[in-house]
Each structure stands twice: as structure tokens, then as C-alpha cells.
Write an enzyme that holds these catalytic residues in place. Sequence first.
Site, short mmCIF file in Angstrom:
data_model
loop_
_atom_site.label_atom_id
_atom_site.label_comp_id
_atom_site.label_asym_id
_atom_site.label_seq_id
_atom_site.Cartn_x
_atom_site.Cartn_y
_atom_site.Cartn_z
N TYR A 1 -9.29 35.06 -25.15
CA TYR A 1 -9.88 34.67 -26.42
C TYR A 1 -10.68 35.83 -27.00
O TYR A 1 -11.71 36.22 -26.45
CB TYR A 1 -10.78 33.45 -26.19
CG TYR A 1 -11.18 32.66 -27.43
CD1 TYR A 1 -10.82 33.07 -28.71
CD2 TYR A 1 -11.93 31.50 -27.30
CE1 TYR A 1 -11.19 32.34 -29.83
CE2 TYR A 1 -12.29 30.75 -28.42
CZ TYR A 1 -11.92 31.18 -29.67
OH TYR A 1 -12.30 30.45 -30.78
N LYS B 1 -5.75 34.69 -28.13
CA LYS B 1 -6.25 33.78 -29.16
C LYS B 1 -7.30 34.53 -29.98
O LYS B 1 -8.26 35.07 -29.42
CB LYS B 1 -6.86 32.53 -28.52
CG LYS B 1 -7.40 31.53 -29.53
CD LYS B 1 -8.02 30.33 -28.84
CE LYS B 1 -8.56 29.35 -29.87
NZ LYS B 1 -9.26 28.21 -29.23
#
Length: 314
Positions: A143, A168
Site C-alpha cells: 500500500y 495499492k
Amino acid sequence: MTPAPLAARLRVPSGPLFFPVTAYGPDGSLDLDAYRAHVRRGVEAGAAAVFACCGTGEFHALDPEEFERCVRAAVAETDGRVPVVAGVGYGTALAVRYARLAQDAGADGLLALPPYLVLAGQEGLLRHYREVAAATPLPVIVYQRDNAVFTPETVVELARTEGVIGLKDGLGDLDLMQRIVSAVRTEVPGDFLYFNGLPTAEQTQLAYRALGVTLYSSAVFCFAPEIALAFHRALATGDDATVHRLLDGFYGPFVALRAQGRGYAVALVKAGVRLRGLDVGEVRPPLHEPSEDHLKQLAQLIERGYALLEEETR
């Protein structure tokens, strides 16, 4: 589960990616019955995957035992129908511990959140995520946001790391994302996954789609799955009229309301779940509940969103 099957299941999702809130009782302790009901409703509504104990699920507020219980409950409730990806984070040692707890609980993969606070260089970030990936056989999605921002070269190295299957993005720098996508496509041919992880990702998904990023998290799915599904379906079929109608009439105003309070990316979503009839409790500190006026505005927005869906069917 090996990395390839999870990546294959996520690559072309049948519905939104579901990031459930974590349910608490009146005394602030975990309410696993309410949590399981929330997960069950999401899967039955058409979620393509469950991302348990991530940002919307208040990962920061859970101790390791609570984390494992929640992931285990999500795995039991999905019963293999969709994959369960668990959030892991903090420093490397704790991230590794949470990764192993997630594996023990039966998770299918991990979402590696940014390390706690430290502003690390690219070499240190790469080492951190490689140690997390090496800790279990579970596939890892990294992320990017806040203090974990990567150069294209670092993402290339992440893509070469065994077990890391995707990135992400919660930063929103489209120029950087284009350079990342181009670098990985050039240097590491394959099926590396990209996700739009900005809060209320629907608001920016048209722009991300232009970069080839088709996967996105949907917090709105927590409390208004029909709206999230209609948007997801419209994107997939090129129904831009519906996309624009929902952006203008629901998602845009929701983002404006979300901006009225710090932590509302979680607190407002949790309030929405309660407004829709499932008591999942309040957020834990340091987050705080929305004001009464903001709750009224949220209720009106939800009503407006469903009215837009009725207009679509006329």
C-alpha cells in the site's frame, strides 16, 4: 493459497472490493456476531473480495488477539466464496507477526500498510516489504501512501520480489503512477496488479482507469452496496452516463461531507453502516464520531443515492 490463484481471483473482480468496518459492542469490545453479519451481507451483496482489518477496519485500533479473531471470523463467514486479504503494518517485526497471525487465521493474502511513522528511504522500504513477504507464503499487496511512497525503480524491485503481487495507491499522484506502471511493464513483464486505494476511490476511478488501473477499494460498499455495485457495473460496461450521474449526485457530495472531519474516511463509513440498520458500534479513539448535523447530511445523501438508482431503472 499460492500467489497466482489469488492474483487471478482479484484481476477481474465480479464486484467491488469490500473493506468491512470492525464491529464493537457498547463497552467497546469486539462484537464478532455483528462483524460476521456485516461480512456476510457484503459477500451476499456481491463483493469480489473481503479486505479484513485494513484502514476502514481500524487496523490501528486492534491488538494482535483481536486482529486474529476478526480475520478468522471473516474467513469463516466467507467460507471460500471470495478471498480474504488481511491488513498488516507497523514496524517490520510487528508486521511480520501480524502476517503470521493472518496466515494462522486462514487469510488468502496480505495488504501491507505503511510502516509506523518513520520516513524511510527507498532501500529501507524495500527491505521492510521483502521481509514481510518472506515471513509467510501469503501473497502481498503493498500500500503506497503517506510515508511509504515509492520510485518506479523501487516498485520494479517489489514486483520482482517473490510473493509481492501488486501495489495499492493511496497517494493520488497520477504522473508517478503512470511512470510506475510503465517501468514495471517494461522491466517485469507479467500480471502485476494495481489498485486505486484513495478514500472513496470511485471519485477518482475514471482517471485511474485511463492508466489501466481497474481495481479499486469501495468503502461505500460497506453501507450502500447497491450504489457501489451500480457504479462498478457502469464502469465495467462503459455506461458513463450512470457513472457521471452517481459521481455528481452521490459520490461528489459524499466526498465533500467526508472532508468536513478528520478521520471521516472511517467514521462516516461506520456511521453509514449503522444508519442502514446494523449496529457496528462507534469508532475507537483517536478517531471520533461524526456530528449530529453530519449524520443527518449522510442520511440524506444515502437516500439521494438510492433515488438515483431508481431513476436509472425508469
